[in-house]
Design an enzyme around this catalytic site. Structure first.
Site, PDB file in Angstrom:
ATOM      1  N   HIS A 160       0.820  -1.215   0.000  1.00 58.93           N
ATOM      2  CA  HIS A 160       0.000   0.000   0.000  1.00 58.93           C
ATOM      3  C   HIS A 160       0.854   1.265   0.000  1.00 58.93           C
ATOM      4  O   HIS A 160       0.391   2.331  -0.408  1.00 58.93           O
ATOM      5  CB  HIS A 160      -0.940  -0.009   1.206  1.00 58.93           C
ATOM      6  N   ASP A 383      -9.759  -8.588 -17.106  1.00 58.12           N
ATOM      7  CA  ASP A 383      -9.910  -9.681 -18.060  1.00 58.12           C
ATOM      8  C   ASP A 383      -8.540 -10.013 -18.651  1.00 58.12           C
ATOM      9  O   ASP A 383      -7.960  -9.227 -19.394  1.00 58.12           O
ATOM     10  CB  ASP A 383     -10.884  -9.274 -19.169  1.00 58.12           C
TER      11      ASP A 383
END
Length: 453
Positions: A160, A383
């Site tokens: 992060h 995808d």
């Protein structure tokens, strides 16, 4: 036959490998901003994706090495600065990201059916790097777990301190874009902007606002605050998950309009905060806070550059006493959230960055409900060439609340938060109480219906 929420073991046929950029990249130290290296963010964002069809590991490794040419800091290593041992930086040395490949004897359908929300057994889906400290864990860890049905689970751990939610989504979309058509050698759609000096503090620092999201040295803790902290830390926390459809969200908003126009986030954040406070039965005079992430890329003057993938968010803070929050209608909490958002001007954010130059300043989570929005980042659209995921969500559930996307319904939101087991029932009751339009929706409220949730 698999019929338990506890997942079977992963089988690793080979040791994990390090994936380095496919061509040499610049070797240097990357400065991290004060928003990047807060103690509050010293963890990895762990995503879990479930796909119906797997993608070849060789193709994934090859495309990862290509995308790391652009996102080369993710192939480096975190370290403390030589000038200031409390300041983090990235050694962009091209050492590589961890890539692990495993097999699990389970189908995608079984995973969806029996694992409705995160549990500890999910942790085996992301390779655990043995390290003495947070700094020793590579910024990017990937595990691809192939399933019996030909599907796959892809888990990523992204530090992060290097990326926020927008940045992680930007990186993952770039990786998926290159992977989907491996023979075309496609360029990435949005080049990453690495330099963090756009968020450099002023010299000398100018803290011109109060910042209730933070405290210096030690927060003022009365006996009630200490009692609450002790209670939350001593309890076994379990995840609660509820999916809000468009009709549920509209029903919440109708309590405020036309007198108050509000967004889905403002409405749901206020409602969830209020339900959390009500379920914990807190003292009426106790001051409680709602901390929530706000993207400030376009709030700064000038706006932050396109492709900035570092931490470009700050914590907005709404606060009030328990009595006023729970006795008032939703209108009260929403106005507090809106006021907190509207205060985040360029001057305010610059003041916050300057405040964080003082390393004794910490995020105030003592009596705070913390919300992180994952539902508008495009994370669910990933995808790699074999279709979008059947599920996208966190690998683990913790005390912070996540607003998650719902596969197949861009307007719906799943709320996931961990609570003491003894109050989960009350929390779910309060969450449904004001958002369930009995006449319009019958008994259609969704609890743990979103795939794994």
């Amino acid at each position: 036959m698999f019929n338990s929420p506890e997942l079977p073991d992963c089988f690793y046929h080979e040791q994990p490998v390090l994936i380095s950029p496919s061509i040499p990249t610049r070797n240097h130290s990357l400065y991290l901003s004060n928003l990047d290296d807060q103690n509050f963010l010293r963890f990895s964002i762990k995503y879990l994706y479930l796909f119906k069809k797997s993608v070849s590991s060789d193709i994934l490794k090859c495309s990862l090495s290509k995308v790391l040419v652009h996102y080369y800091p993710l192939a480096g290593r975190l370290r403390t600065s030589k000038e200031d041992d409390q300041k983090l930086e990235v050694d962009c040395n091209g050492e590589g990201a961890v890539f692990a490949e495993a097999f699990m004897d389970i189908t995608a359908e079984q995973f969806l059916e029996h694992s409705r929300k995160p549990n500890r057994s999910w942790r085996k889906l992301l390779y655990r790097v043995e390290a003495q400290s947070f700094l020793d864990i590579p910024p990017l860890v990937v595990q691809v777990t192939n399933l019996r049905c030909g599907g796959m689970i892809l888990c990523t751990g992204i530090n992060h301190c290097l990326c926020d939610g927008i940045g992680t989504s930007q990186f993952l979309q770039a990786w998926a874009h290159i992977t989907a058509k491996p023979n075309l050698d496609l360029p990435i759609l949005l080049l990453p902007f690495h330099t963090r000096y756009v968020l450099k503090p002023r010299n000398p620092p100018q803290v011109t606002f109060t910042h209730p999201s933070y405290f210096k040295n030690a927060p003022d803790k009365d006996s009630e605050t200490l009692a609450l902290n002790h209670y939350l830390q001593s309890q076994r926390l379990v995840p609660a998950s509820l999916t809000f459809t468009t009709s549920h969200i509209l029903h919440l908003k109708r309590q405020c309009i036309p007198s108050l126009k509000c967004t889905t986030f403002e409405t749901l954040a206020s409602h969830t905060w209020r339900s959390w406070v009500r379920s914990l039965d807190l003292p009426s005079a106790l001051n409680v806070k709602l901390l929530f992430s706000v993207n400030v890329r376009k709030k700064l003057i000038p706006e932050m550059p396109q492709g900035y993938y570092g931490n470009g968010f700050v914590l907005g803070c709404a606060q009030t006493c328990v009595k006023d929050l729970v006795s008032s209608n939703l209108h009260h909490g929403i106005k507090l959230v809106q006021h907190a958002k509207s205060s985040l001007s360029d001057d305010y954010v610059r003041s916050m960055i300057d405040l964080l130059e003082d390393k004794t300043v910490k995020t105030d989570v003592s009596v705070s409900f913390v919300v992180s929005q994952w539902s508008r980042l495009g994370l669910e659209d990933l995808d790699f060439g074999e279709g979008k995921p059947l599920h996208m969500g966190p690998l683990t559930s913790d005390i912070y609340c996540l607003f998650l996307p719902v596969i197949g319904d861009t307007e719906a939101v799943t709320v996931l938060v961990s609570l003491p087991e003894s109050v989960v029932g009350k929390f779910e009751y309060y969450m449904k109480e004001d958002s369930w339009d009995k006449e319009a929706n019958g008994d259609g409220f969704h609890v743990e219906k979103n795939g794994l949730m």
